[in-house]
Design an enzyme around this catalytic site. Structure first.
Site, mmCIF file in Angstrom:
data_model
loop_
_atom_site.group_PDB
_atom_site.id
_atom_site.type_symbol
_atom_site.label_atom_id
_atom_site.label_comp_id
_atom_site.label_asym_id
_atom_site.label_seq_id
_atom_site.Cartn_x
_atom_site.Cartn_y
_atom_site.Cartn_z
ATOM 1 N N GLU A 377 -1.728 -8.445 -8.370
ATOM 2 C CA GLU A 377 -1.120 -7.490 -7.374
ATOM 3 C C GLU A 377 0.395 -7.700 -7.160
ATOM 4 O O GLU A 377 1.121 -6.638 -7.230
ATOM 5 C CB GLU A 377 -1.841 -7.720 -6.081
ATOM 6 N N THR A 515 -2.169 11.783 -6.420
ATOM 7 C CA THR A 515 -1.974 10.236 -6.659
ATOM 8 C C THR A 515 -3.382 9.551 -6.684
ATOM 9 O O THR A 515 -3.576 8.280 -7.345
ATOM 10 C CB THR A 515 -1.234 9.724 -5.433
HETATM 11 C C1 DMJ Z 1 -5.198 4.503 -5.444
HETATM 12 O O1 DMJ Z 1 -6.002 4.794 -4.320
HETATM 13 C C2 DMJ Z 1 -4.037 5.603 -5.671
HETATM 14 O O2 DMJ Z 1 -3.605 5.764 -6.890
HETATM 15 C C3 DMJ Z 1 -2.939 5.356 -4.710
HETATM 16 O O3 DMJ Z 1 -1.787 6.125 -4.881
HETATM 17 C C4 DMJ Z 1 -2.479 3.938 -4.744
HETATM 18 N N1 DMJ Z 1 -3.259 3.141 -5.382
HETATM 19 C C5 DMJ Z 1 -4.695 3.202 -5.493
HETATM 20 C C6 DMJ Z 1 -5.386 2.818 -6.890
HETATM 21 O O4 DMJ Z 1 -4.658 1.473 -7.201
#
Ligand code: DMJ
Length: 817
Positions: A377, A515
């Site tokens: 992470e 995203t």
């Molecule tokens: C997801 O929920 C989405 O990609 C978000 O933008 C951030 N990261 C997590 C996955 O790692």
């Protein structure tokens, strides 16, 4: 006795069926990448996804997730302060909403429709008494619903559902309102922002203040896609109004360097520190600036993206390609780590047309993956904390006093990991997919192949897939977050899909992946498929008797602030002008107008990867703009500017014919990260026996031409210094000559990156960057000897036109006296 037998039988029936593949290792992991091989990789990805899905449905549903190691539902923690868990576990069958459109990508219409039917059957609204995070609900649930709705109605894509009456949109509208009530639209405040959490049933007021004060920039800026689409599909502008105003207000608070901080305090209504970057807390803010501009053809957002990205290239990116967390005011490196979440950025860079920088950064993450077997992470790149343990300069194999080699290695490994979990995040795979679309480099397929192998072996669990709780020890985490199904498997499947024509169906309207990997698109043709009528929507506005007064007030009163001018224009354009899909890139409106490009060039996900003709037109426009600017500056100020300062204007044309070898592997910089950070790039014990992904024998011998290995260069130590009076930092102008040399008139207000090139015991320094502009290796920096800061400085001195810092000569600087 009977009871015992019955119990035993029940237990046996409930046992999960272990995953069985129809493919052998040899069939799958052969790095051939022929159509047949890719189809095997794709089928295997789909089969693993289905295994995870079935596990969820059998052992997790109707709860939010399934625990992959113990095959039981994962429930919210009764302790409300456990936000790590409860932010997503709202008691709303989260995985169902998030994973639904992966079936579309995998061409499984029946399963997709089954999900819709299940949702319709079980949900009429989201009135659930649980506290969740607004950002997560928006990207995972609202995004999933909108994508599902679009596929269910839009007949052009081939996944529409007979008899579907827009129920997903109705649910999206309900959820949208429950999230919209977290916005603070207060005439006393000069900023629209949202609180991070909400109780889905009772609104934000019942959320304990302790978990409402820290908001992040992503939490504010990443509602803009889903909220705006919701507005446009329902004709209720409130969502887009709120989200746009919030982004605008955040952007207005950027620093002089065009950098936006990432931690916002909702009590103080301001950013609490100046740290910024591209990872956790701010990643999707940038992503949504660019994606909003693409989805809705918005020039303002394209400009904001350009400015933001240029600032990141200038102040956050280093020579190795890493984007650092920096201080937004000074641009100085602010933390010692990079986040796993930052691995999404190469995908976004591809979308913006900056393929070279994208590949460079992707190779950074490849190297980290090769050492840790996943992305920690947080990975600490900075060696200072480890160096402090040695009393002399460290060389590989040295030990710390009192420790043997194994223990020393263990300490260095621990120091190199800031946060030790890897929950099977998708970002590295997501970027591999986007980069592959742009470059067709087989290295990216090799990455996918290797990750598929790891999913089959290292990450598989009795009920799905479990990542690492501790990447160092290999301890597993008993969670399978919904993004594993909505993104990790989706992008892996897409990566292997380039010879599969079914994904072409995805190219209608202006299309982006959210995203969370949900496919969203927009164009006015959608209207002909719309199922939800104005009456339906007004009936949705009926107040639920059980909601409290505050919530009601917020939910049902409309439009509490005026639209700003640009929004009024946007609204006018979208609601009254017929609007056709067309070629989209970050310069779309200008380029389109000048070139009259039509939609045949539009390619979702990789808008800048177009054919050579179009590219040369775009290039010449850029060139003309650049010349114009240069001439003005030259005649008015006698200054010529460096191309980099003009903005990231590189638009690459990929050779998209079939690949013969890996271009990335021929680059001279492939192993730069390894060379630059040997002390902090450590192998975990379980990776010691593993070969790096790209060094797989079959792949290497097939795709890396002989004698073309990369020339890795030994890194030297570098650091940055701020040259400024205390408490006073205003970035000073620097002048780049067309030859590449730099002239500095006044030294107050500089951020200088030094390289220590001490040889034979003589301390020598070199300037490698000034205020984010790199100093080429054979270039000179000229400094005005009359600079008042220089004359009064104790640290700097001048002798024979040479500049010294604390007595150390700076070899590439000449002082003009
Ligand atoms: C997801 O929920 C989405 O990609 C978000 O933008 C951030 N990261 C997590 C996955 O790692």
């Amino acid at each position: 006795m009977l009871t015992v037998i019955l119990m035993l039988l029940t237990w046996t029936w409930a046992l999960p069926t272990p995953y069985e593949s129809v493919y052998t290792d040899e069939e799958l992991f052969q790095s051939l990448f022929t159509a047949k091989h890719l189809s095997a990789l794709r089928n295997e990805t789909e089969a693993l996804f289905n295994f995870a899905w079935d596990s969820y449905m059998n052992y997790g549903f109707p709860h939010d997730e399934v625990a992959p190691l113990t095959c039981e539902p994962v429930l919210a923690d009764p302790d409300w302060s456990n936000i790590g868990k409860n932010d997503v576990l709202g008691g709303i069958s989260l995985t169902l909403f998030d994973a639904m459109d992966t079936f579309v990508i995998m061409n499984d219409k029946d399963k997709f429709h089954e999900c819709i039917r299940l949702i319709i059957q079980r949900f009429s609204d989201f009135s659930v008494d649980s506290i969740v995070q607004v950002f997560e609900m928006n990207i995972r649930v609202l995004g999933g619903l909108l994508s599902g709705h679009l596929f269910a109605v839009d007949e052009r894509r081939g996944f529409h559902m007979e008899g579907y009456e827009g129920q997903l949109l109705t649910l999206a509208y309900d959820l949208g309102k429950r999230l919209a009530v977290t916005y603070q639209v207060d005439s006393a405040s000069d900023m629209v922002f949202n609180f991070p959490r909400v109780n889905l049933k009772w609104g934000p007021k019942v959320v304990p203040g302790r978990i409402q004060s820290d908001q992040c920039t992503s939490g504010m800026g990443s509602l803009i896609l889903e909220f705006s689409l919701l507005s446009r599909l329902t004709n209720d502008t409130i969502f887009e109004d709120l989200a746009r105003q919030n982004v605008q207000d955040v952007w207005n608070r950027r620093s002089n360097l065009d950098l936006v901080p990432m931690s916002f305090n909702t009590n103080l209504q301001k950013f609490t520190n100046a740290i910024t970057g591209t990872g956790a807390s701010i990643d999707s803010f940038y992503e949504y600036l660019l994606k909003y501009s693409i989805l809705f053809d918005d020039e303002d957002y394209a400009d904001m993206w350009q400015d933001a990205y240029r600032a990141l290239l200038t102040h956050s990116k280093d020579e190795v390609g890493i984007f650092h967390n920096v201080d937004a005011t000074t641009g100085m490196v602010a933390t010692e780590w990079i986040d796993a979440l930052g691995a999404f950025l190469p995908g976004l860079q591809v979308l913006a047309g900056d393929v070279n920088n994208a590949m460079r950064l992707h190779l950074v993450f490849l190297s980290i993956w090769n050492h840790y077997g996943g992305l920690p992470e947080r990975w600490n790149f900075n060696e200072f904390r480890s160096l402090g343990l040695f009393d002399k300069e460290y060389h590989e194999g040295d030990t710390i006093d009192g420790f043997n080699l194994t223990l020393t290695d263990e300490i260095l490994l621990k120091n190199s990991v800031g946060l030790e979990w890897y929950p099977l995040r998708p970002e590295f795979i997501e970027s591999s997919y986007h980069l592959y679309q742009a470059t067709r480099d087989p290295l990216l397929l090799r990455i996918g192949e290797s990750i598929l192998q790891e999913l089959r072996t290292r990450f598989i669990a009795p009920c799905g897939f479990a990542g690492y709780k501790n990447i160092i020890t290999g301890e597993r985490e008993n969670r399978m977050e919904s993004f594993v199904l909505s993104e990790t498997f989706k992008y892996l499947y897409l990566l292997f899909s380039h010879r599969d024509n079914s994904t072409c169906k995805l190219q209608e309207g202006n299309t982006v992946f959210s995203t969370e990997g949900h496919l969203l698109w927009w164009d006015t043709k959608l209207r002909q498929f719309e199922k939800v009528t104005a009456e339906d929507l007004s009936s949705m506005n009926k107040v639920n008797e059980t909601d409290n007064e505050d919530t009601k007030q917020w939910l049902w009163s409309r439009k509490r602030f005026d639209l700003n001018k640009s929004f009024a224009n946007l609204k006018r354009d979208f609601y009254s002008t017929p609007h056709e899909p067309h070629f989209v890139d970050r310069m779309t409106p200008h380029v389109k107008r000048e070139l009259g490009i039509d939609d045949k060039y539009y390619t979702y996900g990789i808008p800048m990867m177009t054919d050579a003709d179009v590219h040369s037109h775009i290039k010449s426009i850029n060139e003309r703009n650049f010349q114009r600017l240069t001439e003005t500056l030259q005649s008015n100020y006698n200054v010529s500017i460096h191309r980099d300062l003009h903005g990231p204007n590189q638009c690459l044309v990929a050779d998209r014919s079939e690949f013969i070898w890996s271009n990335a592997m021929q680059g001279k910089t492939v192993y730069d990260l390894d060379r630059a950070h040997p002390m902090t790039l450590r192998k975990t014990p379980h990776m010691h026996v593993k070969r790096a992904i790209e060094l797989n024998e079959t792949f290497y011998s097939r795709f890396v031409p002989e004698g073309k290995e990369s020339e890795a260069r030994l890194g030297q130590r570098q650091w940055e210094a701020l040259v400024a009076s205390e408490n006073n930092y205003n970035i000073a102008p620097i002048y780049t000559e067309t030859t590449g040399n730099i002239y500095i008139h006044e030294m107050e207000g500089l951020r200088v990156r030094f390289k220590d090139i001490t040889t034979n015991g003589t301390d020598i320094l070199q300037f490698v960057g000034v205020n984010g502009v790199s100093v080429g290796s054979s270039k000179k920096v000229y400094v005005n000897g009359a600079s008042s800061f220089l004359l009064n400085s104790e640290a700097f001195s001048v002798a024979h036109n040479e500049l010294f810092l604390n007595g150390m000569a700076i070899c590439n600087v000449e002082v003009l006296c």
